[in-house]
Design an enzyme around this catalytic site. Structure first.
Site, mmCIF file in Angstrom:
data_model
loop_
_atom_site.group_PDB
_atom_site.id
_atom_site.type_symbol
_atom_site.label_atom_id
_atom_site.label_comp_id
_atom_site.label_asym_id
_atom_site.label_seq_id
_atom_site.Cartn_x
_atom_site.Cartn_y
_atom_site.Cartn_z
ATOM 1 N N GLY A 132 23.663 -13.569 7.882
ATOM 2 C CA GLY A 132 23.487 -13.607 9.333
ATOM 3 C C GLY A 132 23.894 -14.928 9.951
ATOM 4 O O GLY A 132 24.253 -14.981 11.135
ATOM 5 N N ASP A 186 28.107 -7.748 5.963
ATOM 6 C CA ASP A 186 28.081 -7.171 7.306
ATOM 7 C C ASP A 186 28.282 -8.254 8.359
ATOM 8 O O ASP A 186 29.058 -9.175 8.166
ATOM 9 C CB ASP A 186 26.789 -6.377 7.510
ATOM 10 C CG ASP A 186 25.524 -7.223 7.426
ATOM 11 O OD1 ASP A 186 25.555 -8.304 6.817
ATOM 12 O OD2 ASP A 186 24.479 -6.797 7.996
ATOM 13 N N GLU A 216 26.067 -10.771 -0.104
ATOM 14 C CA GLU A 216 25.279 -9.545 0.078
ATOM 15 C C GLU A 216 25.298 -8.614 -1.131
ATOM 16 O O GLU A 216 24.318 -7.902 -1.373
ATOM 17 C CB GLU A 216 25.770 -8.799 1.328
ATOM 18 C CG GLU A 216 25.338 -9.420 2.640
ATOM 19 C CD GLU A 216 26.168 -10.626 3.038
ATOM 20 O OE1 GLU A 216 25.810 -11.301 4.011
ATOM 21 O OE2 GLU A 216 27.187 -10.902 2.362
ATOM 22 N N GLY A 220 19.761 -13.311 7.733
ATOM 23 C CA GLY A 220 18.716 -12.618 8.458
ATOM 24 C C GLY A 220 17.457 -12.557 7.615
ATOM 25 O O GLY A 220 17.486 -12.757 6.394
#
Length: 356
Positions: free
Chosen positions: A117, A148, A140, A68
């Site tokens: 993402g 996530d 991450e 992302g």
């Protein structure tokens, strides 16, 4: 349905709904607008009888999707606060859920870098196709975040501690290990991508999607690092606590365990402890509750410090010298970790096909 803009192209090609990410200079990183467009396309196509399958691809040879656009998320949070930045994750996690529950074949071509993402927009689909250029990771903890986009569910279910290893160390996998980990379901050479898209556009049902993919799939050459180190991964990363992981890594006879623990210690201590606790909870939750848990977590991460420091060090100043606070695992308070999982005052993330 057919749309095209500078970030993502969404169009019908016969029976195929084709989502093409087109930010190659940014390694096809997802913006909020791209997430909303993809999510809406899925909501439309799930009930369209003329769409038999969906495929997602990325522009260029370097990346499928590198994640992302966290740099923009950080800027928004720092200027306007958590409530301004949280909608990015609100809509991204709803998109992840729609992929997981999409009632038709969903084919992702993991051609190039597939991280963060990019994992979320692919790994929950029915067909995940690696190429010789696939580079998968959930890095991450390196930027003060946690794995996530559904990592709570996916990583916690990998056998022999592999998911825990990937979550804590952020290890990068090539095509051989993407298959070994179950991230990818098939291998198809990148040169065959055009053929794959063309044949999927002519399918009449889900069974024919399986036949097309199987007909183009082949074996990939190379040594699996997961298989080579599987006993060591299990010995180190199936331990019940981080102290036990560290102790097992120190005595792992090949030295591999010590190398991996050194990598873990370079990550955000808060993120490492958070990710460890996250996956322990995820093993007991269904997919929906995993996504709800992640939205609770990300709201708290946005209210913290390490995420912004990690993005600064890795993506903004690029000095690769993050100043984590706390700076050591033993200084991270267990109560502060538990607070990430507490219910939100505004209620949990809604998961449905209704526009948000």
């Amino acid at each position: 349905m057919g749309t095209a803009d500078a970030e993502v192209q969404i169009r019908r090609e016969g029976a195929l709904g084709h989502i093409h990410l087109q930010r190659p200079k940014a390694l096809n990183a997802l913006t909020h607008g791209m997430i909303l467009a993809v999510s809406q396309a899925l909501a439309t196509w799930k009930d369209d009888p003329e769409v038999v399958a969906v495929m997602v691809t990325g522009e260029g040879e370097r990346a499928f999707c590198a994640g992302g656009d966290v740099h923009e998320v950080c800027r928004l949070a720092q200027r306007q606060g958590v409530d301004a930045a949280a909608p990015f994750f609100f809509d991204e996690y709803r998109m992840n859920w729609r992929i997981k529950r999409f009632p038709k074949p969903y084919v992702a071509l993991l051609d190039g870098v597939t991280m963060g993402g990019g994992v979320g927009i692919s790994v929950h689909g029915s067909h995940r196709i690696a190429t010789e250029r696939t580079a998968f990771a959930m890095p991450e903890t390196l930027i003060g975040m946690f794995p996530d986009v559904g990592g709570t569910f996916v990583l916690s279910r990998m056998a022999d501690g592999v998911g825990q290893w990937l979550a804590l160390a952020g290890t990068r996998l090539g095509p051989v290990d993407s298959l070994a980990a179950g991230v990818a379901t098939h291998f198809i050479p990148a040169a065959a991508a055009g053929t794959l898209i063309g044949e999927l556009g002519r399918v009449r049902n889900a069974a024919e999607v399986d036949e097309v993919v199987a007909g183009l799939a082949g074996s990939v050459e190379g040594v699996s690092e997961i298989e080579r180190h599987r006993d060591a991964i299990a010995a180190v990363f199936t331990q019940p606590g981080l102290d036990e992981v560290a102790a097992a890594a120190a005595v792992e006879p090949s030295g591999w365990g010590r190398e991996q623990w050194t990598a873990v210690l370079s990550r955000s201590p808060t993120s490492v402890k958070l990710a460890f606790a996250q996956l322990a909870r995820g093993r007991e939750l269904d997919f929906e509750d995993c996504m709800r848990l992640e939205y609770r977590m990300v709201r708290r991460v946005l209210a913290g410090r390490d995420f912004f420091e990690g993005v600064r060090a890795l993506l903004v100043d690029r000095d690769n010298q993050p100043r984590w606070r706390p700076a050591a695992l033993e200084a991270v308070d267990d109560a502060s970790i538990d607070a990430h999982f507490a219910p939100l005052d505004g209620g949990d993330l809604p998961l449905d096909w209704v526009p948000a």
